[in-house]
Design a protein around this motif. Structure first.
Motif, PDB file in Angstrom:
ATOM      1  N   ILE A 105      62.641 -82.837 -53.456  1.00 33.31           N
ATOM      2  CA  ILE A 105      61.988 -83.739 -54.394  1.00 33.31           C
ATOM      3  C   ILE A 105      61.343 -82.896 -55.480  1.00 33.31           C
ATOM      4  O   ILE A 105      60.597 -81.968 -55.194  1.00 33.31           O
ATOM      5  CB  ILE A 105      60.936 -84.609 -53.684  1.00 33.31           C
ATOM      6  CG1 ILE A 105      61.619 -85.479 -52.632  1.00 33.31           C
ATOM      7  CG2 ILE A 105      60.182 -85.464 -54.688  1.00 33.31           C
ATOM      8  CD1 ILE A 105      60.664 -86.258 -51.763  1.00 33.31           C
ATOM      9  N   PHE A 145      52.783 -87.639 -57.382  1.00 30.13           N
ATOM     10  CA  PHE A 145      53.856 -87.995 -56.459  1.00 30.13           C
ATOM     11  C   PHE A 145      54.130 -89.494 -56.435  1.00 30.13           C
ATOM     12  O   PHE A 145      55.241 -89.923 -56.142  1.00 30.13           O
ATOM     13  CB  PHE A 145      53.502 -87.486 -55.062  1.00 30.13           C
ATOM     14  CG  PHE A 145      54.666 -87.431 -54.127  1.00 30.13           C
ATOM     15  CD1 PHE A 145      55.730 -86.599 -54.378  1.00 30.13           C
ATOM     16  CD2 PHE A 145      54.692 -88.208 -52.991  1.00 30.13           C
ATOM     17  CE1 PHE A 145      56.805 -86.538 -53.516  1.00 30.13           C
ATOM     18  CE2 PHE A 145      55.759 -88.157 -52.123  1.00 30.13           C
ATOM     19  CZ  PHE A 145      56.816 -87.314 -52.388  1.00 30.13           C
ATOM     20  N   ARG A 181      60.156 -94.474 -57.447  1.00 28.71           N
ATOM     21  CA  ARG A 181      61.532 -94.334 -57.907  1.00 28.71           C
ATOM     22  C   ARG A 181      62.484 -94.184 -56.715  1.00 28.71           C
ATOM     23  O   ARG A 181      63.547 -94.784 -56.680  1.00 28.71           O
ATOM     24  CB  ARG A 181      61.638 -93.130 -58.847  1.00 28.71           C
ATOM     25  CG  ARG A 181      62.946 -93.022 -59.579  1.00 28.71           C
ATOM     26  CD  ARG A 181      62.952 -91.996 -60.707  1.00 28.71           C
ATOM     27  NE  ARG A 181      62.326 -90.728 -60.386  1.00 28.71           N
ATOM     28  CZ  ARG A 181      61.150 -90.315 -60.880  1.00 28.71           C
ATOM     29  NH1 ARG A 181      60.462 -91.080 -61.700  1.00 28.71           N
ATOM     30  NH2 ARG A 181      60.662 -89.134 -60.551  1.00 28.71           N
ATOM     31  N   THR A 184      57.206 -90.829 -58.254  1.00 28.13           N
ATOM     32  CA  THR A 184      58.417 -90.336 -57.607  1.00 28.13           C
ATOM     33  C   THR A 184      58.733 -91.164 -56.367  1.00 28.13           C
ATOM     34  O   THR A 184      59.882 -91.531 -56.130  1.00 28.13           O
ATOM     35  CB  THR A 184      58.258 -88.846 -57.236  1.00 28.13           C
ATOM     36  OG1 THR A 184      57.982 -88.114 -58.427  1.00 28.13           O
ATOM     37  CG2 THR A 184      59.496 -88.301 -56.573  1.00 28.13           C
ATOM     38  N   LEU A 187      58.919 -82.799 -58.747  1.00 26.35           N
ATOM     39  CA  LEU A 187      57.865 -83.500 -59.473  1.00 26.35           C
ATOM     40  C   LEU A 187      57.844 -82.997 -60.906  1.00 26.35           C
ATOM     41  O   LEU A 187      57.836 -81.793 -61.146  1.00 26.35           O
ATOM     42  CB  LEU A 187      56.495 -83.236 -58.838  1.00 26.35           C
ATOM     43  CG  LEU A 187      56.244 -83.807 -57.465  1.00 26.35           C
ATOM     44  CD1 LEU A 187      54.867 -83.378 -56.970  1.00 26.35           C
ATOM     45  CD2 LEU A 187      56.339 -85.308 -57.480  1.00 26.35           C
ATOM     46  N   GLU A 188      57.842 -83.919 -61.832  1.00 27.47           N
ATOM     47  CA  GLU A 188      57.703 -83.544 -63.227  1.00 27.47           C
ATOM     48  C   GLU A 188      56.242 -83.745 -63.595  1.00 27.47           C
ATOM     49  O   GLU A 188      55.722 -84.857 -63.533  1.00 27.47           O
ATOM     50  CB  GLU A 188      58.616 -84.396 -64.094  1.00 27.47           C
ATOM     51  CG  GLU A 188      60.078 -84.114 -63.823  1.00 27.47           C
ATOM     52  CD  GLU A 188      61.005 -84.895 -64.723  1.00 27.47           C
ATOM     53  OE1 GLU A 188      60.547 -85.410 -65.768  1.00 27.47           O
ATOM     54  OE2 GLU A 188      62.184 -84.995 -64.357  1.00 27.47           O
TER      55      GLU A 188
END
Length: 92
Positions: A4, A36, A42, A39, A6-7
């Protein structure tokens, strides 16, 4: 295994780095939890979307193959069986 990513905005990244320097685990947990959350949402949305049926998958695969063939043209050389084998892909 799932990876995963994270941006993070540069602001959040800076706050995380500051928290790390201060050894402020509580603030780091809070910042990461906030980052988080989108994310997770999504991922949950993707999981709830139905997978394509076999027929839909075959249709999409055929379309991709046709688009690829149109891009490379009919005179493109064919790859050998070795070139597309595991050994051929990973050879130097």
């Amino acid at each position: 295994m799932i990876r995963i990513t994270l941006e993070l905005s540069s602001e959040v990244e800076a706050k995380l780095r500051e928290s790390l320097v201060r050894h402020d685990a509580t603030e780091m947990r809070q910042l990461l939890a906030e980052a988080f959350s989108p994310t997770v949402e999504r991922l949950l949305k993707q999981a709830s979307e139905p997978s394509p049926s076999n027929d839909e998958f075959e249709f999409i695969a055929d379309q991709l193959a046709e688009e690829f063939a149109a891009c490379v043209g009919s005179d493109a050389p064919m790859l050998s069986d070795y070139a597309v084998s595991r050994a051929g892909i990973y050879s130097n």
